[in-house]
Design a protein around this motif. Structure first.
Motif, PDB file in Angstrom:
ATOM      1  N   TYR A  77       0.898  -0.866  -0.027  1.00  0.00           N
ATOM      2  CA  TYR A  77       0.155  -0.439   0.074  1.00  0.00           C
ATOM      3  C   TYR A  77       0.846   1.379   0.105  1.00  0.00           C
ATOM      4  O   TYR A  77       0.364   2.448   0.023  1.00  0.00           O
ATOM      5  CB  TYR A  77      -0.746   0.270   1.255  1.00  0.00           C
ATOM      6  N   ARG A  78       1.993   1.202   0.632  1.00  0.00           N
ATOM      7  CA  ARG A  78       3.307   2.306   0.451  1.00  0.00           C
ATOM      8  C   ARG A  78       3.559   2.718  -0.990  1.00  0.00           C
ATOM      9  O   ARG A  78       3.696   3.785  -1.265  1.00  0.00           O
ATOM     10  CB  ARG A  78       4.353   2.172   1.324  1.00  0.00           C
ATOM     11  N   GLN A  79       3.385   1.005  -2.231  1.00  0.00           N
ATOM     12  CA  GLN A  79       3.308   1.753  -3.297  1.00  0.00           C
ATOM     13  C   GLN A  79       2.961   1.896  -4.059  1.00  0.00           C
ATOM     14  O   GLN A  79       2.883   3.489  -4.763  1.00  0.00           O
ATOM     15  CB  GLN A  79       4.430   0.728  -3.796  1.00  0.00           C
ATOM     16  N   LEU A  80       1.060   2.089  -3.048  1.00  0.00           N
ATOM     17  CA  LEU A  80       0.055   2.355  -4.031  1.00  0.00           C
ATOM     18  C   LEU A  80       0.266   3.956  -3.949  1.00  0.00           C
ATOM     19  O   LEU A  80      -0.803   3.983  -4.467  1.00  0.00           O
ATOM     20  CB  LEU A  80      -0.843   1.142  -4.464  1.00  0.00           C
ATOM     21  N   PHE A  81      -0.105   4.275  -2.436  1.00  0.00           N
ATOM     22  CA  PHE A  81      -0.101   4.940  -1.603  1.00  0.00           C
ATOM     23  C   PHE A  81       0.146   6.060  -0.987  1.00  0.00           C
ATOM     24  O   PHE A  81       0.924   5.738   0.177  1.00  0.00           O
ATOM     25  CB  PHE A  81      -1.625   4.800  -0.630  1.00  0.00           C
ATOM     26  N   PRO A  82       2.019   6.133  -2.009  1.00  0.00           N
ATOM     27  CA  PRO A  82       3.429   6.624  -0.886  1.00  0.00           C
ATOM     28  C   PRO A  82       2.580   8.126   0.080  1.00  0.00           C
ATOM     29  O   PRO A  82       3.348   8.139   1.204  1.00  0.00           O
ATOM     30  CB  PRO A  82       4.003   7.175  -1.878  1.00  0.00           C
ATOM     31  N   ASP A  83       1.864   8.880  -0.376  1.00  0.00           N
ATOM     32  CA  ASP A  83       1.262   9.689   0.773  1.00  0.00           C
ATOM     33  C   ASP A  83       0.236   9.548   1.990  1.00  0.00           C
ATOM     34  O   ASP A  83      -0.256  10.132   2.848  1.00  0.00           O
ATOM     35  CB  ASP A  83       0.762  10.788   0.058  1.00  0.00           C
ATOM     36  N   LYS A  84      -0.398   8.104   2.152  1.00  0.00           N
ATOM     37  CA  LYS A  84      -0.868   7.627   3.005  1.00  0.00           C
ATOM     38  C   LYS A  84       0.040   6.263   3.836  1.00  0.00           C
ATOM     39  O   LYS A  84       0.563   6.117   3.986  1.00  0.00           O
ATOM     40  CB  LYS A  84      -2.197   6.891   2.492  1.00  0.00           C
ATOM     41  N   TYR A  85      -0.974   6.199   5.340  1.00  0.00           N
ATOM     42  CA  TYR A  85      -0.341   5.286   6.221  1.00  0.00           C
ATOM     43  C   TYR A  85      -1.917   4.551   6.176  1.00  0.00           C
ATOM     44  O   TYR A  85      -2.718   5.210   6.039  1.00  0.00           O
ATOM     45  CB  TYR A  85      -0.427   6.274   7.442  1.00  0.00           C
ATOM     46  N   VAL A  86      -1.268   2.664   6.641  1.00  0.00           N
ATOM     47  CA  VAL A  86      -1.897   2.219   6.628  1.00  0.00           C
ATOM     48  C   VAL A  86      -2.609   2.526   8.284  1.00  0.00           C
ATOM     49  O   VAL A  86      -1.096   1.661   8.692  1.00  0.00           O
ATOM     50  CB  VAL A  86      -1.249   0.891   6.536  1.00  0.00           C
ATOM     51  N   VAL A  87      -3.452   2.424   8.655  1.00  0.00           N
ATOM     52  CA  VAL A  87      -4.269   2.692   9.791  1.00  0.00           C
ATOM     53  C   VAL A  87      -4.414   0.990  10.767  1.00  0.00           C
ATOM     54  O   VAL A  87      -4.497   0.763  11.418  1.00  0.00           O
ATOM     55  CB  VAL A  87      -5.290   4.034  10.359  1.00  0.00           C
ATOM     56  N   ARG A  88      -5.358   0.344   9.596  1.00  0.00           N
ATOM     57  CA  ARG A  88      -6.052  -0.888   9.959  1.00  0.00           C
ATOM     58  C   ARG A  88      -6.390  -1.954   8.968  1.00  0.00           C
ATOM     59  O   ARG A  88      -6.680  -1.396   8.047  1.00  0.00           O
ATOM     60  CB  ARG A  88      -7.105  -0.560  11.117  1.00  0.00           C
ATOM     61  N   ILE A  89      -5.865  -3.042   9.709  1.00  0.00           N
ATOM     62  CA  ILE A  89      -5.504  -4.338   9.032  1.00  0.00           C
ATOM     63  C   ILE A  89      -7.454  -4.720   9.227  1.00  0.00           C
ATOM     64  O   ILE A  89      -6.774  -4.851   9.898  1.00  0.00           O
ATOM     65  CB  ILE A  89      -5.157  -4.434   8.440  1.00  0.00           C
ATOM     66  N   GLU A  90      -8.536  -5.257   8.225  1.00  0.00           N
ATOM     67  CA  GLU A  90      -9.244  -5.926   8.850  1.00  0.00           C
ATOM     68  C   GLU A  90      -9.565  -7.092   7.690  1.00  0.00           C
ATOM     69  O   GLU A  90      -9.931  -6.780   6.724  1.00  0.00           O
ATOM     70  CB  GLU A  90     -10.802  -5.315   9.424  1.00  0.00           C
ATOM     71  N   GLU A  91     -10.269  -8.214   8.275  1.00  0.00           N
ATOM     72  CA  GLU A  91     -10.149  -8.952   7.933  1.00  0.00           C
ATOM     73  C   GLU A  91     -11.234  -9.293   7.028  1.00  0.00           C
ATOM     74  O   GLU A  91     -12.448  -9.029   7.497  1.00  0.00           O
ATOM     75  CB  GLU A  91     -10.234 -10.054   7.763  1.00  0.00           C
ATOM     76  N   ILE A  92     -11.987  -9.203   5.715  1.00  0.00           N
ATOM     77  CA  ILE A  92     -13.641  -9.363   4.665  1.00  0.00           C
ATOM     78  C   ILE A  92     -13.822 -10.608   5.276  1.00  0.00           C
ATOM     79  O   ILE A  92     -12.776 -11.137   4.202  1.00  0.00           O
ATOM     80  CB  ILE A  92     -13.186  -8.241   3.752  1.00  0.00           C
ATOM     81  N   SER A  93     -14.800 -11.103   5.646  1.00  0.00           N
ATOM     82  CA  SER A  93     -14.945 -12.766   4.884  1.00  0.00           C
ATOM     83  C   SER A  93     -15.973 -12.514   4.260  1.00  0.00           C
ATOM     84  O   SER A  93     -16.990 -11.371   3.797  1.00  0.00           O
ATOM     85  CB  SER A  93     -15.711 -13.157   6.247  1.00  0.00           C
ATOM     86  N   SER A  94     -15.703 -13.270   3.326  1.00  0.00           N
ATOM     87  CA  SER A  94     -16.974 -13.401   2.437  1.00  0.00           C
ATOM     88  C   SER A  94     -18.310 -14.068   2.029  1.00  0.00           C
ATOM     89  O   SER A  94     -17.922 -15.336   2.729  1.00  0.00           O
ATOM     90  CB  SER A  94     -16.460 -13.536   0.701  1.00  0.00           C
TER      91      SER A  94
END
Length: 94
Positions: A77-94
């Motif tokens: 995500y740093r490569q995709l969005f260099p000016d952003k930080y990852v704040v939270r990672i959530e698992e999305i169940s499908s």
């Protein structure tokens, strides 16, 4: 097995693998031509991102047991969005 037969077997195997890989390359090319990827089908982020001024560093905000997975997600995500930080990672169940 005499050496002449061994050379013949190796040459036949090499040729067979080469032909098989060529056929697979042609099939892949045909599939990509039939189903081209459009610009709107890009990567859709499923991780919430925040502006750099408001977000804490990613290592403090993410809590999970697999640090290799965290590093991979944050790096991607740093490569995709260099000016952003990852704040939270959530698992999305499908």
């Amino acid at each position: 097995m005499n050496p002449e037969n061994l050379v013949l077997v190796c040459a036949t195997a090499f040729t067979a693998v080469f032909v098989l890989l060529t056929i697979l390359a042609v099939v892949m090319d045909l599939i990509m031509r039939v189903f081209p990827k459009t610009a709107s089908e890009g990567i859709k982020p499923r991780v919430r991102t925040g502006p750099t001024a408001e977000a804490p560093p990613p290592q403090q905000a993410i809590s999970t047991s697999d640090p290799a997975r965290i590093a991979a997600i944050v790096s991607a995500y740093r490569q995709l969005f260099p000016d952003k930080y990852v704040v939270r990672i959530e698992e999305i169940s499908s």
